[in-house]
Design a protein around this motif. Structure first.
Motif, mmCIF file in Angstrom:
data_model
loop_
_atom_site.group_PDB
_atom_site.id
_atom_site.type_symbol
_atom_site.label_atom_id
_atom_site.label_comp_id
_atom_site.label_asym_id
_atom_site.label_seq_id
_atom_site.Cartn_x
_atom_site.Cartn_y
_atom_site.Cartn_z
ATOM 1 N N LYS A 68 0.737 -1.125 0.121
ATOM 2 C CA LYS A 68 -0.102 -0.395 0.000
ATOM 3 C C LYS A 68 1.199 1.234 0.376
ATOM 4 O O LYS A 68 0.448 2.321 0.318
ATOM 5 N N ILE A 69 2.401 1.372 -0.399
ATOM 6 C CA ILE A 69 2.779 2.839 -0.200
ATOM 7 C C ILE A 69 3.180 2.878 -1.550
ATOM 8 O O ILE A 69 3.910 2.211 -2.672
ATOM 9 N N GLU A 70 3.261 4.512 -2.073
ATOM 10 C CA GLU A 70 3.128 5.205 -2.554
ATOM 11 C C GLU A 70 4.639 5.469 -2.535
ATOM 12 O O GLU A 70 4.960 6.830 -2.520
ATOM 13 N N GLY A 71 5.443 5.089 -3.759
ATOM 14 C CA GLY A 71 7.231 5.316 -4.158
ATOM 15 C C GLY A 71 7.272 6.698 -4.213
ATOM 16 O O GLY A 71 8.146 7.582 -3.629
ATOM 17 N N ILE A 72 6.559 7.563 -4.678
ATOM 18 C CA ILE A 72 5.957 9.046 -4.815
ATOM 19 C C ILE A 72 5.823 10.032 -4.137
ATOM 20 O O ILE A 72 6.720 10.812 -4.021
ATOM 21 N N ASP A 73 5.361 9.195 -3.259
ATOM 22 C CA ASP A 73 5.161 9.824 -1.320
ATOM 23 C C ASP A 73 5.959 9.768 -1.303
ATOM 24 O O ASP A 73 5.724 11.466 -0.290
ATOM 25 N N LEU A 74 7.017 9.822 -0.966
ATOM 26 C CA LEU A 74 8.048 8.864 -0.653
ATOM 27 C C LEU A 74 9.859 9.972 -0.765
ATOM 28 O O LEU A 74 10.247 10.020 -1.139
#
Length: 332
Positions: A68-74
């Motif tokens: 559920k992690i979006e890399g773009i957010d980090l």
């Protein structure tokens, strides 16, 4: 020359499949300041250990399920990504489902790749993103080469290093490490032995076997220990420990019978007792030491059973090996 960021203000770290946060322990041990530490983990027992140590730390951020992690957010923040995707279907010790990267759990590697790719693609211009991946050395050459190829699609400077934790720890743990951290290599061995870390009793190996999620039994586990080379034992008497294997296997059934131990219950026995009259299993504290985890980091955590503490340690990274691999970042 490619410009890289300094870490004077601390690194922002993403640890996928974080377990009990050994990556954090390793960075701290290597003297690298952590600004923010993002942890992705779903095991309730590992989370209980995390929360015991970091629940009040606003720079320790739990992200939950890796899917559920979006890399773009980090992407604007992360400097270093550390992960050891599940080895369940990669390990040679799995007799049931060894489908490698196509297996139910080990295919989660591709979720890690998705996140890493997006962080790399959307990171600020000229910002260097580092990564470190760990997995079992017993995987097939095919799976090893696939992982190398997949990571090389993102990073041009991927390096693969094979290290046995026994170089820096009192236990064997052969692992492959993929990274783009510069100047990494196999560490100089340290003279630390299995016997050095036991609280009481005696061992018959210089280095312990690799820690797994489960160990031998206190009834007939000694036969598994020698015939399959799995698990770890600590003997009550040095004389018995020093005997040849064949003699141990001959004498043990009589010692077990004399002890009266039938394995129905361990109630009334301490971790450092020898209920079968012959051997015991490593305690939680000793298991921490086998993985170079600080004393008490797991063993002193309340409301987590001994069984689940040992499982969490068995799934962890060897702290001193990770500290060795990330240490070049101090000079960047």
């Amino acid at each position: 020359m490619e410009q890289t960021q300094t870490n004077q203000e601390g690194l922002n770290v993403l640890s996928l499949f974080d377990g009990i946060s050994c990556a954090k322990l390793a960075l701290e041990k290597s003297g690298i300041k952590i600004n923010k530490y993002y942890s992705s983990e779903i095991c309730p027992h590992a989370l209980a250990i995390q929360n015991h140590h970091y629940s009040g730390d606003t720079n320790f951020i739990q992200l939950g399920d890796v899917c559920k992690i979006e890399g773009i957010d980090l992407a604007s923040e992360i400097d270093l990504i550390v992960f050891g995707s599940p080895c369940t279907n990669l390990s040679s010790i799995n007799p049931v489902d060894r489908r490698g990267l196509e297996g139910t759990e080990s295919k989660l590697f591709y979720e890690a790749k998705r996140i890493i790719r997006d962080i790399y693609l959307f990171a600020p211009i000229k910002k260097k993103v580092y990564f470190l991946m760990e997995n079992v050395a017993s995987m097939t050459a095919k799976d090893r080469d696939i992982i190398t190829s997949e990571l090389s699609e993102i990073f041009y400077d991927v390096k693969l290093v094979k290290i046995n934790s026994a170089d820096l720890a009192p236990a064997n743990r052969r692992r492959l490490y993929w990274t783009n951290i510069p100047n990494v290599g196999v560490p100089e061995p340290k003279p630390i032995k299995y016997q050095d870390i036991v609280v009481n009793g005696y061992v018959d190996k210089e280095k312990a076997n690799v820690l797994l999620g489960s160990n031998c039994t206190l009834t007939n586990g000694i036969f598994r220990y020698y015939k399959m080379n799995i698990g770890n034992l600590i003997y009550k008497d040095k004389k018995f420990a020093d005997q040849p294997t064949e003699q141990k296997l001959l004498e043990y059934p009589f010692i077990l019978h004399k002890s009266g131990y039938i394995g129905k219950s361990r109630l009334g026995f301490d971790e450092y007792d020898f209920p079968n009259g012959c051997y015991r299993l490593p305690s939680v504290l000793e298991s921490e030491r086998l993985m170079t985890i600080p004393d008490g980091y797991v063993s002193d955590v309340p409301k987590v059973s001994k069984t689940n503490k040992l499982k969490a340690i068995g799934l962890a990274m060897t702290v001193d090996v990770i500290a060795h691999l990330v240490s070049p970042l101090k000079k960047i």
